[in-house]
Scaffold this motif. Structure first.
Motif: not given
Length: 454
Positions: A109-117
């Motif tokens: 979840x955290x690594x996916x959030x870091x890809x957010x613009x």
């Protein structure tokens, strides 16, 4: 009679109890109705996530549904629950995986959030996400990921002016480097963090807390390398700091309140700047809409004026055709075609084309007219060049077709543009629109709209 009087207080007491129970029930019903609005919040979920993670996750989902929480912030809270709840086995069972699957879920979840613009630009809950990833890496004993995320957290803290938090994280990194075989670099980072936290006349509570943690990390490193004699001055220093805090707690609280007030002012200023930006964008959008409306009205007025000119020209054309109607009769036996003047001959050809609507045939061209009137191409071309207002026969035919199409656009609102093009003798819709725009100065659709406005 006396017995009934004696029972009156008991009856009054019973009625009072009944009324109290009834009122209490109504209040309870009111609270039960109002409870969901106050329950499905981030605060309610994070207050119980340590020992009731499943209920906390349900509250997070409900908060998103009722609109109390954004999806991004909900994911941050879910990752925190998975990684930091004390009921780890319960979460592993809930996820249906092996022991420690909760950490894998939190990291994903955290690594996916870091890809957010927004998080790529360092905005939003970027620091919260990095802290979760740091904790997850530590629990999984993944030193590479822990060091990577810790360095990112230092950069983000410094970008947003949170120097104390950055120094505290650097002290953790320095201790980790010492234990991983880089003692010189790690000790230098520890000393730098301690010196930076010590500097300054006034120290806030957060600075004091970070300084004590940095000192503890250095003591652990020195003890690990067998340099226990160097730990005593650091221990005494920690004791002095704690004693000073116990003796002057108000001073630290005042400094901390000042720091928090400055941070709140910065957040409020940031919100004000965002509000001004949103207002300016909205103002520009309104101005653009007004300009577009003005230009639309201006174009419509221009098209209406152009249509009036076209209508006037069409009336002159009709008048001209009525004037030459008598001259357009078929040649009689007493007046053969060869004896007609050039003007009479052209008027006759023109009248036949208009009367029989030969121009509506897509095959109508110079060759067709040559065959119809038994004239040579040179003779026919000379007549049209001298007496028609068109530059050639093809332009003359297209002019008649476009005049007819303009009548259809006005009189047949049920017909679309493609059907009108086909009915007017044009082979394709695109060619018709191009010719119409060149002939009248506006598109068929604009012409029809302008006619309805007139």
């Amino acid at each position: 009679m006396a017995k009934s009087v004696t029972n009156i207080p008991a009856l009054l007491l019973l009625a009072l109890m009944t009324l109290t129970v009834s009122c209490t029930g109504k209040v309870g019903e009111t609270r039960a109705v109002a409870r969901p609005a106050n329950t499905y919040t981030q605060q309610a979920a994070m207050a119980i996530y340590g020992y009731q993670p499943e209920r906390a996750l349900l509250i997070i989902d409900s908060a998103v549904i009722v609109g109390n929480l954004s999806q991004m912030r909900a994911d941050v809270n879910r990752a925190k629950i998975y990684s930091q709840s004390h009921m780890g086995q319960q979460l592993d069972s809930l996820l249906g995986g092996p022991e420690g699957v909760r950490y894998d879920t939190a990291r994903a979840i955290g690594e996916r959030l870091l890809l957010h613009d927004s998080l790529k630009d360092g905005q939003g809950p970027c620091q919260d996400v990095l802290e979760i990833l740091i904790h997850t890496a530590r629990m999984q004993q993944d030193s590479v990921r822990w060091l990577l995320r810790s360095r990112q957290l230092v950069s983000e803290c410094r970008r947003h002016g949170k120097e104390t938090k950055a120094l505290r994280t650097e002290a953790e990194i320095g201790a980790s480097l010492c234990f991983s075989g880089q003692p010189e670099q790690g000790m230098a980072m520890l000393d730098s963090a301690i010196n930076s936290l010590t500097g300054g006349k006034d120290v806030s509570f957060y600075q004091l807390d970070a300084l004590i943690i940095a000192l503890k990390r250095k003591i652990s490193v020195l003890a690990y390398f067998g340099r226990k004699e160097e730990t005593l001055p650091l221990a005494h220093r920690m004791t002095e700091l704690l004693d000073d805090y116990e003796q002057h707690p108000d001073r630290y609280r005042a400094l901390q309140q000042q720091v928090e007030a400055e941070q709140q002012w910065e957040r409020a200023n940031h919100i004000r700047q965002q509000g001004v930006g949103i207002f300016l964008i909205a103002l520009l959008a309104v101005a653009f809409a007004l300009y577009a409306l003005y230009m639309n009205r201006k174009t419509r007025r221009k098209n209406r004026a152009l249509v009036q000119q076209i209508d006037e020209a069409m009336r002159y054309k009709d008048l001209y055709q009525s004037m030459v109607k008598e001259e357009s009769a078929e040649p009689t036996a007493s007046q053969p075609q060869a004896e007609l003047t050039d003007a009479q001959l052209f008027a006759q050809i023109h009248g036949t084309i208009v009367r029989e609507r030969l121009y509506l045939d897509p095959a109508c061209d110079r060759q067709m007219l040559t065959d119809r009137f038994q004239l040579s191409k040179e003779r026919l071309g000379a007549l049209f060049a001298q007496y028609s207002q068109a530059k050639n026969i093809a332009a003359y035919i297209n002019g008649l077709r476009l005049d007819y199409a303009s009548h259809l656009l006005t009189s047949r609102p049920d017909m679309d543009i493609q059907a009108i093009a086909a009915s007017s003798g044009f082979s394709t819709h695109r060619y018709f629109s191009t010719c119409f725009k060149q002939y009248f100065g506006l598109s068929p659709t604009a012409y029809r709209m302008a006619k309805t406005d007139v």
